[in-house]
Write a protein that holds these residues in place. Structure first.
Motif, PDB file in Angstrom:
ATOM      1  N   ASN A 153      -9.269  -6.276  -4.893  1.00  0.00           N
ATOM      2  CA  ASN A 153      -6.943  -6.006  -4.421  1.00  0.00           C
ATOM      3  C   ASN A 153      -6.650  -6.816  -3.981  1.00  0.00           C
ATOM      4  OD1 ASN A 153      -5.761  -4.247  -5.624  1.00  0.00           O
ATOM      5  ND2 ASN A 153      -5.615  -2.904  -3.708  1.00  0.00           N
ATOM      6  N   VAL A 154      -6.673  -8.062  -3.719  1.00  0.00           N
ATOM      7  CA  VAL A 154      -5.987  -9.221  -3.317  1.00  0.00           C
ATOM      8  C   VAL A 154      -5.513  -9.483  -4.302  1.00  0.00           C
ATOM      9  CG1 VAL A 154      -7.104 -10.276  -1.524  1.00  0.00           C
ATOM     10  CG2 VAL A 154      -7.428 -10.703  -3.490  1.00  0.00           C
ATOM     11  N   LEU A 155      -5.274  -8.899  -5.593  1.00  0.00           N
ATOM     12  CA  LEU A 155      -4.341  -9.538  -7.128  1.00  0.00           C
ATOM     13  C   LEU A 155      -3.346  -8.834  -6.837  1.00  0.00           C
ATOM     14  CD1 LEU A 155      -7.459  -9.049  -9.892  1.00  0.00           C
ATOM     15  CD2 LEU A 155      -6.353 -11.000  -8.652  1.00  0.00           C
ATOM     16  N   LYS A 156      -2.230  -8.995  -7.020  1.00  0.00           N
ATOM     17  CA  LYS A 156      -0.850  -9.221  -6.372  1.00  0.00           C
ATOM     18  C   LYS A 156      -0.292  -8.330  -7.841  1.00  0.00           C
ATOM     19  CE  LYS A 156       0.191 -12.374  -3.170  1.00  0.00           C
ATOM     20  NZ  LYS A 156       1.039 -13.708  -2.563  1.00  0.00           N
ATOM     21  N   LYS A 157      -0.278  -9.085  -9.135  1.00  0.00           N
ATOM     22  CA  LYS A 157       0.000  -8.668 -10.623  1.00  0.00           C
ATOM     23  C   LYS A 157      -0.874  -8.399 -11.459  1.00  0.00           C
ATOM     24  CE  LYS A 157       4.620  -7.442 -12.381  1.00  0.00           C
ATOM     25  NZ  LYS A 157       5.199  -6.438 -12.425  1.00  0.00           N
ATOM     26  N   ALA A 183      -8.107   8.481  -4.841  1.00  0.00           N
ATOM     27  CA  ALA A 183      -7.177   7.901  -4.359  1.00  0.00           C
ATOM     28  C   ALA A 183      -8.184   6.719  -4.065  1.00  0.00           C
ATOM     29  CB  ALA A 183      -6.760   9.065  -3.861  1.00  0.00           C
ATOM     30  N   GLU A 184      -8.788   6.362  -3.386  1.00  0.00           N
ATOM     31  CA  GLU A 184      -9.630   5.105  -3.465  1.00  0.00           C
ATOM     32  C   GLU A 184      -9.317   4.020  -4.803  1.00  0.00           C
ATOM     33  OE1 GLU A 184     -10.169   3.774  -0.976  1.00  0.00           O
ATOM     34  OE2 GLU A 184      -9.821   5.093   0.186  1.00  0.00           O
ATOM     35  N   LYS A 185      -9.972   4.611  -6.164  1.00  0.00           N
ATOM     36  CA  LYS A 185     -10.158   4.056  -6.947  1.00  0.00           C
ATOM     37  C   LYS A 185      -8.798   3.735  -7.514  1.00  0.00           C
ATOM     38  CE  LYS A 185     -14.168   4.880  -7.589  1.00  0.00           C
ATOM     39  NZ  LYS A 185     -15.653   3.894  -7.122  1.00  0.00           N
ATOM     40  N   ALA A 186      -7.800   4.715  -7.530  1.00  0.00           N
ATOM     41  CA  ALA A 186      -6.175   4.029  -7.887  1.00  0.00           C
ATOM     42  C   ALA A 186      -5.498   3.268  -7.059  1.00  0.00           C
ATOM     43  CB  ALA A 186      -5.541   5.858  -7.852  1.00  0.00           C
ATOM     44  N   GLY A 187      -5.712   2.964  -5.699  1.00  0.00           N
ATOM     45  CA  GLY A 187      -5.537   1.856  -4.705  1.00  0.00           C
ATOM     46  C   GLY A 187      -5.359   0.446  -5.147  1.00  0.00           C
ATOM     47  N   ILE A 188      -5.995   0.531  -6.738  1.00  0.00           N
ATOM     48  CA  ILE A 188      -5.737  -0.852  -7.477  1.00  0.00           C
ATOM     49  C   ILE A 188      -4.067  -0.622  -8.892  1.00  0.00           C
ATOM     50  CG2 ILE A 188      -8.371  -1.400  -7.665  1.00  0.00           C
ATOM     51  CD1 ILE A 188      -7.664  -0.354 -10.770  1.00  0.00           C
ATOM     52  N   PHE A 189      -3.981   0.465  -8.514  1.00  0.00           N
ATOM     53  CA  PHE A 189      -2.589   0.636  -9.563  1.00  0.00           C
ATOM     54  C   PHE A 189      -1.537  -0.541  -8.825  1.00  0.00           C
ATOM     55  CE2 PHE A 189      -3.447   4.882 -11.518  1.00  0.00           C
ATOM     56  CZ  PHE A 189      -3.870   4.348 -11.634  1.00  0.00           C
ATOM     57  N   LYS A 190      -1.047  -1.263  -9.858  1.00  0.00           N
ATOM     58  CA  LYS A 190       0.769  -1.768  -9.147  1.00  0.00           C
ATOM     59  C   LYS A 190       2.073  -1.687  -9.623  1.00  0.00           C
ATOM     60  CE  LYS A 190      -2.546  -4.885  -6.663  1.00  0.00           C
ATOM     61  NZ  LYS A 190      -3.499  -4.033  -7.235  1.00  0.00           N
ATOM     62  N   PRO A 191       2.869  -1.266  -9.099  1.00  0.00           N
ATOM     63  CA  PRO A 191       4.475  -1.296  -9.762  1.00  0.00           C
ATOM     64  C   PRO A 191       4.500  -2.137 -10.512  1.00  0.00           C
ATOM     65  CG  PRO A 191       4.506  -1.898  -7.010  1.00  0.00           C
ATOM     66  CD  PRO A 191       3.117  -2.051  -7.869  1.00  0.00           C
ATOM     67  N   GLY A 192       5.230  -1.691 -12.637  1.00  0.00           N
ATOM     68  CA  GLY A 192       4.979  -2.058 -13.649  1.00  0.00           C
ATOM     69  C   GLY A 192       4.245  -2.533 -14.325  1.00  0.00           C
ATOM     70  N   VAL A 193       2.842  -2.871 -13.353  1.00  0.00           N
ATOM     71  CA  VAL A 193       1.683  -3.008 -14.089  1.00  0.00           C
ATOM     72  C   VAL A 193       1.291  -1.391 -15.132  1.00  0.00           C
ATOM     73  CG1 VAL A 193      -0.903  -3.282 -14.069  1.00  0.00           C
ATOM     74  CG2 VAL A 193       1.045  -4.580 -12.515  1.00  0.00           C
ATOM     75  N   PRO A 194       0.825  -1.370 -16.526  1.00  0.00           N
ATOM     76  CA  PRO A 194       0.440  -0.940 -17.007  1.00  0.00           C
ATOM     77  C   PRO A 194      -1.833  -0.464 -16.580  1.00  0.00           C
ATOM     78  CG  PRO A 194      -0.065  -2.463 -18.048  1.00  0.00           C
ATOM     79  CD  PRO A 194       1.352  -3.172 -16.982  1.00  0.00           C
TER      80      PRO A 194
END
Length: 435
Positions: A153-157, A183-194
């Motif tokens: 999850n260090v991947l930024k975008k 909630a842990e799984k959804a922790g990979i969601f990023k702003p503006g990323v589908p």
């Protein structure tokens, strides 16, 4: 899953001694190491980041097959491995060479300079380094555990994120409710990323929706933003979303759940905005992923009558048990003998309960090479004493062969319950990873 072996294993065992005395549940250690390595995670082709409880590996394999059918060079990082650590890394479509991987691990070890680090963090850094040094068109990165605090999850975008089927597993790390795990799984969601997800229990869906809203990720849900199903003629899949309809081949991977995994892969690729040629979708019919409803035809088949079938599946939690049962209910044409071996930390009762009704016989397995294997007596207890002691794969198969009556209907054997057991079974069957 095999333990680390060879020269690579020596290095990883050395690195394992640097395991932090205190786990701080943050990405700081890895971020510091990656910074010293030049932040290779920021120099990758478009990335699809995949989390979930069940179906991650199959979804990654489907993404890869579609990309390669399009003519793309595709990087893939998955975990765990079954037989050899090189299975974790495909660099532009090819399994990493062990010497190349060893050199990268030694480089990381030097740069890390003895600082506390976990082996998974090191392997994640290795994948990013390997991928950053070889041009490709797409990178597929599978989460190791959870998502929010996972090393990947260090991947930024990323170009897109996927959350596959969510069910109970790894409760000691992720929480003891579906909502907490989601909630842990959804922790990979990023702003503006589908972000893409399939059909989920309401408890999971609500968490994913809330987290997508909070982070500014656009959530694409099966049954709302996208649909998939088998065609009336049962010879193809029909996928549809706001961009239109796509006719897909039937998945080459066995199991009813592969329909959804296919949909997740297609939805994510379309959500990235990347342009795929029409021929890309033929990859759906060309996917291979070991130990996921895989038929074994090698050396283990010598221990049963010639007209029997042996199947292998690495599913190991209650969600996988329920998914497996949906396939077993259509296996009523033959007697079914289920050989189960599990890891000590898994919910054996939860996994066994949905599959037991379909078993003609149930056998408890504990292979000597099976890491952290649950004792045979515990598996028998979890089955309500319905299981018999193998206690090992070959012994159970030979016992079934000896009991097979002359003229008896051909039977089917399913080995399941653990990826660690799956690795042992594949080794005994003579399987080895191939490029």
């Amino acid at each position: 899953m095999a333990e680390f072996t060879g020269r690579t294993g020596v290095i990883l065992e050395r690195l394992n001694r640097l395991y932090p005395a205190l786990i701080d549940l943050s990405l700081g250690r890895l971020e510091h190491l990656l910074q010293k390595l030049g932040n290779p995670q920021d120099h990758l082709p478009p990335v699809i980041h995949v989390a979930g409880t069940n179906g991650k590996g199959s979804t990654c394999a489907t993404l890869r097959a579609i990309g390669e059918a399009a003519g793309w060079r595709v990087h893939v990082m998955t975990s765990p491995h079954l037989v050899h650590v090189t299975e974790r890394f495909r660099v532009a479509g090819q399994l990493v060479d062990e010497t190349v991987l060893t050199d990268v691990l030694e480089e990381i070890e030097r740069v890390n300079e003895g600082a506390p680090i976990t082996v998974f963090e090191v392997l994640t850094a290795a994948g990013f380094l390997l991928f950053s040094r070889t041009p490709a068109d797409l990178a597929i990165i599978e989460v190791g555990l959870g998502g929010r605090c996972d090393a990947t999850n260090v991947l930024k975008k990323p170009a897109a994120c996927i959350v596959t089927s969510v069910s109970m597993d790894h409760e000691a790390f992720l929480g003891n409710s579906l909502a907490a795990i989601a909630a842990e799984k959804a922790g990979i969601f990023k702003p503006g990323v589908p972000a893409v997800t399939g059909a989920q229990p309401d408890e999971v869906r609500l968490v994913l929706e809330a987290e997508a809203l909070r982070t500014g990720a656009s959530l694409n849900r099966r049954g709302v933003e996208w649909q998939i199903g088998v065609s009336p003629c049962q010879t193809s899949l029909i996928y549809s979303d706001a961009l239109g309809e796509v006719v897909l081949p039937m998945p080459s991977l066995a199991g009813a759940w592969q329909v959804e995994n296919t949909g997740l892969a297609v939805a994510a690729l379309r959500a990235t905005g990347l342009t795929l040629p029409e021929k890309a979708w033929q990859g759906v019919g060309q996917v291979f992923w070991p130990a996921r409803m895989q038929r074994l035809t090698g050396q283990l088949a010598q221990h049963v009558p010639a007209d029997w079938e042996i199947w292998l599946d690495g599913g190991h939690n209650p969600g996988a048990g329920h998914a497996l049962a949906k396939t077993l209910q259509n296996w009523d044409d033959r007697p079914l003998h289920i050989l189960v071996g599990m890891k000590q930390t898994k919910d054996a009762t939860g996994f066994l309960k949905p599959v037991m009704p379909y078993a003609t016989t149930l056998w408890a397995i504990q292979e000597p090479a099976q890491h952290l294997a649950l004792p045979v007596a515990d598996i028998i207890a979890a089955s309500g004493s319905k299981a018999r002691s193998g206690p090992e794969l070959v012994q159970a198969l030979e016992a079934l062969k000896a009991e097979a009556a002359e003229g008896q209907k051909p039977a089917r054997v399913l080995i399941c319950g653990s990826l660690y057991l799956a690795g042992v079974a594949l080794t005994q069957d003579g399987w080895s990873p191939v490029s």
